[in-house]
Write a protein that holds these residues in place. Structure first.
Motif, mmCIF file in Angstrom:
data_model
loop_
_atom_site.group_PDB
_atom_site.id
_atom_site.type_symbol
_atom_site.label_atom_id
_atom_site.label_comp_id
_atom_site.label_asym_id
_atom_site.label_seq_id
_atom_site.Cartn_x
_atom_site.Cartn_y
_atom_site.Cartn_z
ATOM 1 N N THR A 33 0.638 -1.453 0.292
ATOM 2 C CA THR A 33 -0.490 -0.096 -0.019
ATOM 3 C C THR A 33 0.404 1.165 0.090
ATOM 4 O O THR A 33 0.194 2.273 -0.315
ATOM 5 C CB THR A 33 -0.423 0.132 1.532
ATOM 6 O OG1 THR A 33 -0.426 0.086 2.416
ATOM 7 C CG2 THR A 33 -1.962 -1.467 1.173
ATOM 8 N N ASN A 51 -9.053 -6.264 6.069
ATOM 9 C CA ASN A 51 -8.781 -4.703 5.818
ATOM 10 C C ASN A 51 -9.077 -3.666 7.312
ATOM 11 O O ASN A 51 -8.789 -2.815 7.021
ATOM 12 C CB ASN A 51 -10.785 -4.954 4.917
ATOM 13 C CG ASN A 51 -10.533 -5.170 3.956
ATOM 14 O OD1 ASN A 51 -8.814 -5.836 3.664
ATOM 15 N ND2 ASN A 51 -11.654 -5.355 3.083
ATOM 16 N N LYS A 83 -12.836 -11.248 5.617
ATOM 17 C CA LYS A 83 -11.747 -10.072 4.456
ATOM 18 C C LYS A 83 -11.460 -9.064 4.948
ATOM 19 O O LYS A 83 -11.082 -7.901 5.585
ATOM 20 C CB LYS A 83 -12.705 -10.013 3.273
ATOM 21 C CG LYS A 83 -12.317 -9.094 2.602
ATOM 22 C CD LYS A 83 -10.749 -8.798 1.621
ATOM 23 C CE LYS A 83 -10.783 -8.114 0.526
ATOM 24 N NZ LYS A 83 -9.317 -8.573 -0.516
ATOM 25 N N ARG A 127 -5.388 -3.780 7.669
ATOM 26 C CA ARG A 127 -4.479 -3.150 6.402
ATOM 27 C C ARG A 127 -3.223 -2.464 6.644
ATOM 28 O O ARG A 127 -2.119 -2.578 5.834
ATOM 29 C CB ARG A 127 -5.428 -3.020 5.301
ATOM 30 C CG ARG A 127 -4.448 -2.921 3.926
ATOM 31 C CD ARG A 127 -5.377 -2.461 2.857
ATOM 32 N NE ARG A 127 -6.772 -3.330 2.588
ATOM 33 C CZ ARG A 127 -6.440 -5.114 2.085
ATOM 34 N NH1 ARG A 127 -5.117 -5.371 1.514
ATOM 35 N NH2 ARG A 127 -7.410 -6.031 2.242
ATOM 36 N N ARG A 149 -1.639 -4.477 -0.396
ATOM 37 C CA ARG A 149 -2.516 -3.537 -1.160
ATOM 38 C C ARG A 149 -4.125 -4.747 -1.385
ATOM 39 O O ARG A 149 -3.197 -6.110 -1.772
ATOM 40 C CB ARG A 149 -1.887 -3.784 -2.322
ATOM 41 C CG ARG A 149 -2.633 -2.916 -3.615
ATOM 42 C CD ARG A 149 -2.210 -2.384 -4.885
ATOM 43 N NE ARG A 149 -0.677 -2.008 -4.337
ATOM 44 C CZ ARG A 149 -0.598 -0.406 -4.853
ATOM 45 N NH1 ARG A 149 -1.751 0.498 -4.773
ATOM 46 N NH2 ARG A 149 0.730 0.099 -4.123
ATOM 47 N N GLU A 150 -4.810 -4.350 -1.581
ATOM 48 C CA GLU A 150 -5.416 -4.962 -1.208
ATOM 49 C C GLU A 150 -5.955 -5.966 -3.517
ATOM 50 O O GLU A 150 -5.121 -4.634 -4.083
ATOM 51 C CB GLU A 150 -7.618 -3.746 -1.402
ATOM 52 C CG GLU A 150 -8.729 -4.738 -1.774
ATOM 53 C CD GLU A 150 -9.488 -4.640 -1.096
ATOM 54 O OE1 GLU A 150 -10.360 -4.247 -1.227
ATOM 55 O OE2 GLU A 150 -9.490 -3.009 -0.397
ATOM 56 N N ASP A 152 -2.917 -10.677 -1.131
ATOM 57 C CA ASP A 152 -4.371 -9.877 -0.196
ATOM 58 C C ASP A 152 -5.038 -11.542 0.233
ATOM 59 O O ASP A 152 -5.053 -12.537 0.038
ATOM 60 C CB ASP A 152 -5.350 -9.306 -1.360
ATOM 61 C CG ASP A 152 -5.805 -8.394 -0.434
ATOM 62 O OD1 ASP A 152 -6.776 -8.010 0.240
ATOM 63 O OD2 ASP A 152 -7.490 -8.533 -1.309
#
Length: 186
Positions: free
Chosen positions: A77, A111, A107, A114, A120-121, A126
């Protein structure tokens, strides 16, 4: 996570450490983010304790080359302009200690953390539904002033040389340092 770099503010000139026998390999650019204190959770497929890595033990932080520079930038990210360049060779860049590991099963949970794991999504690393992941919390990381380049991420022969005269207790060797000549564990 507590982060210390050398030279740095309020870091003692001498740190008492037990003899380190293992390294923890992390691909670039994630290893550099850990060493800089920007990545405080390392995502793994198993909890601490199942592959010989334990909470509250020191390990060498080994930065491996990882994917191409372009792909490395895509997996995190962090903006590419904020990342160090891709290393030419695997290197020991510091020491690391983990605090605990927490199971991540959705998920949504992934998140929420994160910002700490910097994955990174939608990237290769991921979260994928149907697979559980473990969030290893970095307790302390200390970045070395200079990297120690190693020819390969397989550190056992190198570490074995360092331990040759110092290792009188082989009962706790796990992985990284072995006493057998051929590396098979027999």
């Amino acid at each position: 996570a507590k982060v210390a770099t050398t030279p740095a503010h309020n870091v003692p000139d001498h740190i008492e450490l037990p003899l380190l026998k293992r390294g923890f390999n992390v691909q670039w650019p994630f290893a550099a983010l850990i060493a800089d204190g920007r990545k405080t959770i390392e995502v793994q497929n198993s909890p601490l304790g199942t592959r010989g890595y334990r909470a509250d033990e020191w390990y060498f932080l080994i930065e491996t080359r990882g994917p191409s520079a372009v792909e490395g930038y895509r997996r995190t990210t962090i903006a590419s302009s904020e990342l160090s360049g891709k290393p030419l060779i695997s290197s020991i860049i510091g020491i690391i200690k983990f605090e605990n590991s927490d199971l991540v099963t959705t998920k949504e949970e992934f998140n929420k953390i994160r910002g700490s794991h910097k994955i990174r999504e939608g990237s290769f690393y991921d979260f994928r539904n149907g697979t559980s992941r473990w969030a290893w919390t970095v307790s302390i990381v200390h970045r070395f002033a200079a990297r120690i380049e190693i020819a390969t991420s397989q550190t056992a022969p190198w570490i074995r040389l360092l331990l040759q005269e110092n290792d009188d207790d082989d009962d706790d060797d796990v992985g990284g340092a072995r006493d057998d000549e051929d590396g098979t564990g027999d």
